[in-house]
Design a protein around this motif. Structure first.
Motif, PDB file in Angstrom:
ATOM      1  N   GLN A 101       0.835  -1.202   0.000  1.00 49.37           N
ATOM      2  CA  GLN A 101       0.000   0.000   0.000  1.00 49.37           C
ATOM      3  C   GLN A 101       0.871   1.253   0.000  1.00 49.37           C
ATOM      4  O   GLN A 101       0.607   2.218  -0.733  1.00 49.37           O
ATOM      5  N   THR A 102       1.919   1.221   0.809  1.00 50.44           N
ATOM      6  CA  THR A 102       2.817   2.377   0.897  1.00 50.44           C
ATOM      7  C   THR A 102       3.575   2.575  -0.407  1.00 50.44           C
ATOM      8  O   THR A 102       3.752   3.717  -0.867  1.00 50.44           O
ATOM      9  N   ILE A 103       3.993   1.490  -1.029  1.00 46.72           N
ATOM     10  CA  ILE A 103       4.666   1.582  -2.327  1.00 46.72           C
ATOM     11  C   ILE A 103       3.736   2.224  -3.356  1.00 46.72           C
ATOM     12  O   ILE A 103       4.139   3.125  -4.115  1.00 46.72           O
ATOM     13  N   GLY A 104       2.498   1.772  -3.383  1.00 48.88           N
ATOM     14  CA  GLY A 104       1.524   2.329  -4.328  1.00 48.88           C
ATOM     15  C   GLY A 104       1.318   3.816  -4.118  1.00 48.88           C
ATOM     16  O   GLY A 104       1.226   4.593  -5.085  1.00 48.88           O
ATOM     17  N   ALA A 105       1.258   4.234  -2.854  1.00 48.12           N
ATOM     18  CA  ALA A 105       1.053   5.651  -2.540  1.00 48.12           C
ATOM     19  C   ALA A 105       2.258   6.490  -2.952  1.00 48.12           C
ATOM     20  O   ALA A 105       2.100   7.606  -3.468  1.00 48.12           O
ATOM     21  N   ILE A 106       3.452   5.973  -2.710  1.00 51.70           N
ATOM     22  CA  ILE A 106       4.670   6.715  -3.072  1.00 51.70           C
ATOM     23  C   ILE A 106       4.772   6.882  -4.584  1.00 51.70           C
ATOM     24  O   ILE A 106       5.075   7.972  -5.089  1.00 51.70           O
ATOM     25  N   VAL A 107       4.488   5.811  -5.314  1.00 50.73           N
ATOM     26  CA  VAL A 107       4.532   5.889  -6.783  1.00 50.73           C
ATOM     27  C   VAL A 107       3.505   6.903  -7.289  1.00 50.73           C
ATOM     28  O   VAL A 107       3.800   7.707  -8.189  1.00 50.73           O
ATOM     29  N   ALA A 108       2.308   6.903  -6.706  1.00 48.74           N
ATOM     30  CA  ALA A 108       1.273   7.851  -7.112  1.00 48.74           C
ATOM     31  C   ALA A 108       1.715   9.284  -6.863  1.00 48.74           C
ATOM     32  O   ALA A 108       1.508  10.169  -7.711  1.00 48.74           O
ATOM     33  N   ALA A 109       2.333   9.535  -5.712  1.00 52.27           N
ATOM     34  CA  ALA A 109       2.809  10.886  -5.389  1.00 52.27           C
ATOM     35  C   ALA A 109       3.879  11.333  -6.378  1.00 52.27           C
ATOM     36  O   ALA A 109       3.904  12.501  -6.799  1.00 52.27           O
ATOM     37  N   ILE A 110       4.751  10.405  -6.754  1.00 52.67           N
ATOM     38  CA  ILE A 110       5.803  10.729  -7.732  1.00 52.67           C
ATOM     39  C   ILE A 110       5.189  11.091  -9.079  1.00 52.67           C
ATOM     40  O   ILE A 110       5.591  12.069  -9.728  1.00 52.67           O
ATOM     41  N   VAL A 111       4.203  10.320  -9.513  1.00 48.72           N
ATOM     42  CA  VAL A 111       3.547  10.593 -10.796  1.00 48.72           C
ATOM     43  C   VAL A 111       2.844  11.950 -10.757  1.00 48.72           C
ATOM     44  O   VAL A 111       2.909  12.726 -11.722  1.00 48.72           O
ATOM     45  N   ILE A 112       2.159  12.244  -9.655  1.00 45.72           N
ATOM     46  CA  ILE A 112       1.495  13.548  -9.517  1.00 45.72           C
ATOM     47  C   ILE A 112       2.517  14.673  -9.609  1.00 45.72           C
ATOM     48  O   ILE A 112       2.295  15.689 -10.277  1.00 45.72           O
TER      49      ILE A 112
END
Length: 245
Positions: A101-112
Motif C-alpha cells: 500500500q505504501t509503495i503504491g502511494a509513493i509511486v502515485a505521489a511521484i507521478v502527480i
C-alpha cells in the motif's frame, strides 16, 4: 507440497499487487484532485473541497468493486491494522498489505509530482505543496496538534466500524463499496480543512517524502493516529460492541 506453497505465494503476491494498484489509484485521483485541480495549477475554477472529497470517495468505490474480490481493497495500512485487530487478517498479510500500500502511494505521489511540474506555468511545490497532510500555522484552518490528532483517531475509528460492519457476514456485501466510499467522502468533507484528511498512513507518506520539511516532521501523527483509530475500530468490532449478533 512445494506446488501448494508456490500457489500460496502466487495468491499472496496477487493480493499485495492489487493493494499497491488500488492505493495508487486512491492517491493519484484523491491527492491528484487537490494538486492538479485544486488551484495550485492556476486554473480559473479550481475544484472545491467537495470535489476533492468526492475524488477520494469515488476512488474507493471504484477499487472496492474491481480489486475488492482479490484483496478486500483495504488501500490503507490503518484499515488493514483494524482488520488484523478484529481477528480477520494474519500478521503476515498485514505486513505485506502495508508495504505494498505504501509503495503504491509513493509511486502515485511521484507521478502527480511529475505531471504537476511539467506544465507551461510550472508548479511550485514549496508554495503549493503536494497534497500533504499537516496542522498548525500556515496549514488549512490552522488547528493545533491536539485537534489534528483527535480528528484522525476518531475519523479512522469510525471508518473501520463502517468497513468491518458492512463487510461482515451479516453486512451488505453488494452495497459495501458504495457505503465505504461515501463514508470516506464524509470524513474528507470535515477533515480537509483540519489536516487535509489522512486516516491513511500510506496516503500521508507518499506526498510527505517528496515535500519534506514540515510535512516530514509532522508525518508521525498521520501514521500513529490512524493506526490507533484503526485499532479502536477493530477492537470495537472484535468485542462485538458494534458487530451484529
Amino acid at each position: 507440497m512445494r506446488i501448494l506453497v508456490t500457489i500460496r505465494k502466487i495468491e499472496l503476491m496477487k493480493k499485495y499487487i492489487a493493494e499497491a494498484i488500488g492505493t495508487f489509484v486512491l492517491v493519484f485521483f484523491g491527492v491528484g484532485a487537490a494538486v492538479l485541480a485544486g488551484g495550485g495549477m492556476g486554473i480559473d475554477v479550481p475544484i472545491s473541497v467537495t470535489g476533492i472529497a468526492l475524488a477520494f470517495g469515488i476512488s474507493v468505490v471504484a477499487m472496492a468493486y474491481s480489486i475488492g474480490p482479490i484483496s478486500g481493497a483495504h488501500l490503507n495500512p490503518a484499515v488493514s491494522f483494524g482488520v488484523l485487530v478484529a481477528g480477520r487478517m494474519s500478521v503476515t498479510d498485514f505486513i505485506g498489505y502495508a508495504i505494498f500500500q505504501t509503495i503504491g502511494a509513493i509511486v502515485a505521489a511521484i507521478v502527480i509530482y511529475v505531471i504537476a511540474t511539467n506544465s507551461v506555468g510550472g508548479y511550485d511545490v514549496a508554495a503549493n505543496g503536494l497534497g500533504q497532510n499537516g496542522w498548525g500555522p500556515g496549514y488549512g484552518a490552522e488547528f493545533f496538534m491536539i485537534s489534528a490528532f483527535l480528528f484522525e483517531v476518531i475519523a479512522t475509528a469510525v471508518f473501520l466500524v463502517v468497513i468491518l460492519g458492512v463487510t461482515s457476514d451479516k453486512g451488505s456485501p453488494i452495497m459495501a463499496g458504495l457505503v465505504i466510499g461515501l463514508t470516506l467522502t464524509m470524513i474528507h468533507l470535515v477533515g480537509i480543512t483540519l489536516t487535509g484528511t489522512s486516516v491513511n498512513p500510506a496516503r500521508s507518506i507518499g506526498p510527505a517524502l517528496l515535500v519534506g520539511g514540515t510535512a516530514m516532521s509532522q508525518l508521525w501523527l498521520f501514521i500513529v493516529a490512524p493506526l490507533i483509530g484503526g485499532a479502536i475500530g477493530g477492537l470495537l468490532h472484535k468485542v462485538r460492541i458494534v458487530a451484529a449478533d
